[in-house]
Design an enzyme around this catalytic site. Sequence first.
Site, PDB file in Angstrom:
ATOM      1  N   GLY A 315      46.474-106.068  -6.623  1.00 42.34           N
ATOM      2  CA  GLY A 315      47.970-106.141  -4.987  1.00 42.34           C
ATOM      3  C   GLY A 315      48.343-107.623  -5.602  1.00 42.34           C
ATOM      4  O   GLY A 315      49.413-107.141  -7.034  1.00 42.34           O
ATOM      5  N   SER A 316      49.224-108.243  -4.260  1.00 46.67           N
ATOM      6  CA  SER A 316      50.590-108.726  -4.361  1.00 46.67           C
ATOM      7  C   SER A 316      50.357-109.679  -5.446  1.00 46.67           C
ATOM      8  O   SER A 316      51.647-110.478  -5.624  1.00 46.67           O
ATOM      9  CB  SER A 316      50.168-109.246  -3.279  1.00 46.67           C
ATOM     10  OG  SER A 316      50.183-108.520  -1.843  1.00 46.67           O
ATOM     11  N   THR A 317      49.076-110.512  -5.872  1.00 45.71           N
ATOM     12  CA  THR A 317      49.268-111.494  -7.306  1.00 45.71           C
ATOM     13  C   THR A 317      50.623-110.566  -8.868  1.00 45.71           C
ATOM     14  O   THR A 317      50.631-111.566  -9.247  1.00 45.71           O
ATOM     15  CB  THR A 317      48.008-111.805  -7.560  1.00 45.71           C
ATOM     16  OG1 THR A 317      47.270-110.823  -7.656  1.00 45.71           O
ATOM     17  CG2 THR A 317      47.488-112.513  -6.288  1.00 45.71           C
ATOM     18  N   PHE A 318      50.512-109.508  -8.116  1.00 42.10           N
ATOM     19  CA  PHE A 318      50.677-108.972  -9.551  1.00 42.10           C
ATOM     20  C   PHE A 318      52.532-109.117  -9.464  1.00 42.10           C
ATOM     21  O   PHE A 318      53.019-108.441 -10.400  1.00 42.10           O
ATOM     22  CB  PHE A 318      50.781-107.601  -9.887  1.00 42.10           C
ATOM     23  CG  PHE A 318      51.070-107.041 -10.876  1.00 42.10           C
ATOM     24  CD1 PHE A 318      49.919-107.428 -12.560  1.00 42.10           C
ATOM     25  CD2 PHE A 318      51.761-106.312 -11.787  1.00 42.10           C
ATOM     26  CE1 PHE A 318      49.835-107.163 -13.876  1.00 42.10           C
ATOM     27  CE2 PHE A 318      51.574-105.513 -12.929  1.00 42.10           C
ATOM     28  CZ  PHE A 318      50.874-106.267 -14.057  1.00 42.10           C
ATOM     29  N   SER A 371      55.291-111.304   0.770  1.00 41.22           N
ATOM     30  CA  SER A 371      54.687-109.695   0.452  1.00 41.22           C
ATOM     31  C   SER A 371      55.061-108.358   0.501  1.00 41.22           C
ATOM     32  O   SER A 371      54.351-107.950   0.726  1.00 41.22           O
ATOM     33  CB  SER A 371      53.259-110.202   0.248  1.00 41.22           C
ATOM     34  OG  SER A 371      52.612-109.882  -0.808  1.00 41.22           O
TER      35      SER A 371
END
Length: 595
Positions: A315-318, A371
Amino acid sequence: MGLKNLRDSQQQRFSQSRWKKNRIPGQHQKRGVRFRLFVVWSILIIAGFGLGIHLYSLQIIQGPKLTKAARSQQMFNMRPFIPRRKIIDRNRDVLAIDRPVYTLYVHPNQFNYTIEEVASNLAKILGKDATELETRFRKHKSGILLSHALPEATADRLYALRFDGLDLRRKYSRYYPKEDLAADVVGYIDGDRRGQAGIERSQQKMLERPTRTVRLSRSGNGSLMPDYAPEGFLHFDDLQLQLTIDSRLQRTARSALTKNLKKWKAKRGAVIVMDAWDGSLLALVCSPTYNPNRYSKKDIPLFRNWAVADLYEPGSTFKPLNIAIALEAGVINPFDVFNDNGTIQVADSTIKNADNKGNGQVDIAKILQRSSNIGMVKIIQRMRPSSYYSWLEKIGLGERSRTDLPSEVNSRLKPEKEFTIKPIEPATASFGQGFSLTPLQLVQMVGSLGNGGKLVTPHVVEGLVDSKGKMHVKPDLSPPRQIFSPGTTQKVVEMMETVVSKGTGKPAEISGYRIAGKTGTAQKAGPNGGYLDDAKITSFVSILPVNSPRYVVLAIVDEPKGENAYGSTVAAPIAKSVMEALIPLEGIAPEKSNE
């Protein structure tokens, strides 16, 4: 005349009889003596000849075989027990050690005290019920197993009783003094002394000291003759396997993770702390976990470190990695602005932001702060799909991190043809979905942002050190691979800092310290395709300190319950607790913001 003739005849017979008694042995008698001598000498010669043949057979024909048999009776092959090497952490705290334990058998028919007295004393030392012991002692006369792993201190107390009928048999057992603290890293060994999980499994060769079989002489009664033992055959090295793990940080991470899993009624979670400069892992915690001293009482799936062995969509951590890719490819610059109206159409699919809202005009830093999925899609659309796919492969997708922990799996990226033909694939990959990796591999990739663009190998083994701390053997790690330029990574880290100071990562903010971070709340892929409506993974990844990036901290929680369960509310507070412990342990000085 008759009378005279009778006397003459008797006299003649008498004279002949005396002559026979007094005559010298004749020729017939000599032949009998020679025959007897011949027989005797023949027997002796034949016996000597037979003995010679037998001796020849024993010494020449059967000699090697008999020599081997004699030596096997006179010599004893012994393979001495050599303890497995200790496992210690970076501060030399013991994580695993071989210790003597005792199996206790009881033989009531040999007691020199009453059954009641023996049962009462054993119950106090072993923590058992005296009445139950009495019952067992009366029911069985010999060979009662009371314990198979008594510690040495308990055995000493039993010896001090001086009771007949107590049979203590010594053996060695692996002991983990920190219990479940580092079980996910250390693992355990089974009854055959073979590693079954963690470092105990992957580093089996380094942990087993070399042993050799020695031949010892035995006396006539079978007892060993120590005078004939090879000198120093029982001596072994004092090398220990040192890990990069810090037990103090590990304890903080486990406590924070356990507390939040309980609060959010989550399925499981993990915390990883890595020194991005060299890839050494300072902490790696999974929960739920197990106590390796009692591994047989836990479910087998717990032995598998899911932070290394299970895939998920990050998800958004990438997103910070995709920003770095776009900057390095030259399709954006840090000051570019994109319009985020909350939705974008890609082929026949509609993509929205997580909150279903638009963010208006956003620069690159704000795309990370808020995000924005829409902003990320528009950034990646500036790249050719084939070029983007090549970058994803370059940073390691489709491979594994090559860690020294066991059971690692390859990350998954869809085939290039499918990825480049379908516009939806690059679009979803831009905000961290449509591919999968392990939590450890995400830490490895984000670590490249914290060390000037190098992909290092995450590892927990420092090497073999002696009792004085001298390093003797270091593992061979893959050399670092440059994937981004230092200038690009520093720009991305500074953008990530705004996520903590102004955006969704604010719950991880620590006064006086510049921390870069990114939250993530990803949908979970279903077993039959698509995504699950009621399941998500929340995470937070951070880099500190911003002015000299070095440490990466990832907190990830699987399937938290509640409407307010997001990366910012669930995972970020865990990471903050870990960073608050990391700062003094590593001596990280406070710094002023450059915003």
